[in-house]
Scaffold this motif. Structure first.
Motif, PDB file in Angstrom:
ATOM      1  N   GLU A 137       7.463  -1.524   3.995  1.00  0.00           N
ATOM      2  CA  GLU A 137       5.997  -1.892   4.364  1.00  0.00           C
ATOM      3  C   GLU A 137       5.683  -1.712   5.656  1.00  0.00           C
ATOM      4  O   GLU A 137       4.536  -1.414   5.926  1.00  0.00           O
ATOM      5  N   GLU A 138       6.467  -1.858   6.563  1.00  0.00           N
ATOM      6  CA  GLU A 138       6.340  -1.510   8.196  1.00  0.00           C
ATOM      7  C   GLU A 138       5.931  -0.287   8.462  1.00  0.00           C
ATOM      8  O   GLU A 138       4.875   0.209   8.716  1.00  0.00           O
TER       9      GLU A 138
ATOM     10  N   TRP B 101       2.261   0.718   6.796  1.00  0.00           N
ATOM     11  CA  TRP B 101       1.188   0.119   7.638  1.00  0.00           C
ATOM     12  C   TRP B 101       0.893   0.747   8.882  1.00  0.00           C
ATOM     13  O   TRP B 101      -0.036   1.090   9.201  1.00  0.00           O
TER      14      TRP B 101
ATOM     15  N   ILE C 201      -5.649  -3.570  11.110  1.00  0.00           N
ATOM     16  CA  ILE C 201      -4.156  -3.445  11.104  1.00  0.00           C
ATOM     17  C   ILE C 201      -3.821  -4.282  11.989  1.00  0.00           C
ATOM     18  O   ILE C 201      -2.653  -5.030  11.826  1.00  0.00           O
TER      19      ILE C 201
ATOM     20  N   VAL D  70      -0.747   4.121   7.843  1.00  0.00           N
ATOM     21  CA  VAL D  70      -1.978   3.797   7.787  1.00  0.00           C
ATOM     22  C   VAL D  70      -2.912   3.391   9.021  1.00  0.00           C
ATOM     23  O   VAL D  70      -4.005   4.002   9.355  1.00  0.00           O
ATOM     24  N   ALA D  71      -2.410   2.949  10.027  1.00  0.00           N
ATOM     25  CA  ALA D  71      -2.962   2.773  11.329  1.00  0.00           C
ATOM     26  C   ALA D  71      -3.106   3.954  12.043  1.00  0.00           C
ATOM     27  O   ALA D  71      -4.138   3.931  12.784  1.00  0.00           O
TER      28      ALA D  71
ATOM     29  N   CYS E 279     -10.028   0.749  11.555  1.00  0.00           N
ATOM     30  CA  CYS E 279      -8.626   0.787  10.987  1.00  0.00           C
ATOM     31  C   CYS E 279      -7.525   0.244  11.988  1.00  0.00           C
ATOM     32  O   CYS E 279      -7.013  -0.761  11.256  1.00  0.00           O
TER      33      CYS E 279
ATOM     34  N   LEU F  62       7.304  -8.350   7.238  1.00  0.00           N
ATOM     35  CA  LEU F  62       7.470  -7.059   6.420  1.00  0.00           C
ATOM     36  C   LEU F  62       8.728  -6.442   6.246  1.00  0.00           C
ATOM     37  O   LEU F  62       9.509  -6.480   7.205  1.00  0.00           O
TER      38      LEU F  62
ATOM     39  N   ALA G 186      -0.123   0.161  15.668  1.00  0.00           N
ATOM     40  CA  ALA G 186      -1.670  -0.062  15.416  1.00  0.00           C
ATOM     41  C   ALA G 186      -2.313  -0.171  16.755  1.00  0.00           C
ATOM     42  O   ALA G 186      -3.299   0.465  17.053  1.00  0.00           O
TER      43      ALA G 186
ATOM     44  N   PHE H  70      -1.751  -7.648  11.015  1.00  0.00           N
ATOM     45  CA  PHE H  70      -0.029  -7.616  10.856  1.00  0.00           C
ATOM     46  C   PHE H  70       0.554  -7.898  12.340  1.00  0.00           C
ATOM     47  O   PHE H  70       1.850  -7.721  12.282  1.00  0.00           O
TER      48      PHE H  70
ATOM     49  N   SER I 104       5.036  -7.915  12.141  1.00  0.00           N
ATOM     50  CA  SER I 104       5.845  -6.820  12.312  1.00  0.00           C
ATOM     51  C   SER I 104       5.668  -6.332  13.880  1.00  0.00           C
ATOM     52  O   SER I 104       4.384  -5.754  14.149  1.00  0.00           O
TER      53      SER I 104
ATOM     54  N   VAL J  95       4.596  -2.405  13.543  1.00  0.00           N
ATOM     55  CA  VAL J  95       3.249  -2.133  12.939  1.00  0.00           C
ATOM     56  C   VAL J  95       2.307  -2.474  14.112  1.00  0.00           C
ATOM     57  O   VAL J  95       1.356  -1.555  14.546  1.00  0.00           O
TER      58      VAL J  95
END
Length: 127
Positions: A14-15, A18, A42, A21-22, A38, A10, A57, A46, A50, A53
């Motif tokens: 992007e890292e 995400w 993730i 979002v985690a 969620c 990623l 996560a 991912f 990454s 991430v």
């Protein structure tokens, strides 16, 4: 056909997206006591793409699992005390809910700025 969790690395943006979002994604499913879904999704998708991430996560997942454990203990306390535990549990749930929201926001801000975050009072069951 590629396997889940594989693909190109990623990008830094992007890292961060995400990782955000985690943390913040837990609020969507938390109303159904499924806040762990969620960060679990993730992490599974991912974790091999990454390290950043994966760590965020995983931290969010462990925090959500810890919240479920604490909730189960609170429910058991209410049942064992034949309802009298409610006098203790209700204020703890209110305080705990506000505290959980605050640390989720702090974790989200840390992820957005590319920093690490460790949730307090978290049982790290998933490694």
């Amino acid at each position: 056909m590629s396997t889940p969790g594989t693909g190109p690395p990623l990008t830094p943006s992007e890292e961060r997206a995400w990782a955000i979002v985690a943390h913040i994604g837990t609020l969507v499913a938390a109303w159904l006591a499924m806040g762990f879904l969620c960060p679990l999704a993730i992490w599974l998708i991912f974790r091999n793409r990454s390290e950043f991430v994966r760590r965020h996560a995983l931290e969010s997942l462990n925090f959500q699992i810890s919240l479920l454990i604490y909730t189960a203990v609170a429910i058991a306390l209410v049942l064992v005390t034949f309802g009298l535990g409610v006098l203790i549990v209700i204020p703890l749930i209110i305080i705990g809910g506000i505290a959980a929201l605050v640390v989720i926001i702090l974790a989200t801000l840390a992820a957005a700025s590319g920093q690490e975050y460790r949730y307090p009072l978290t049982i790290r069951l998933v490694r």
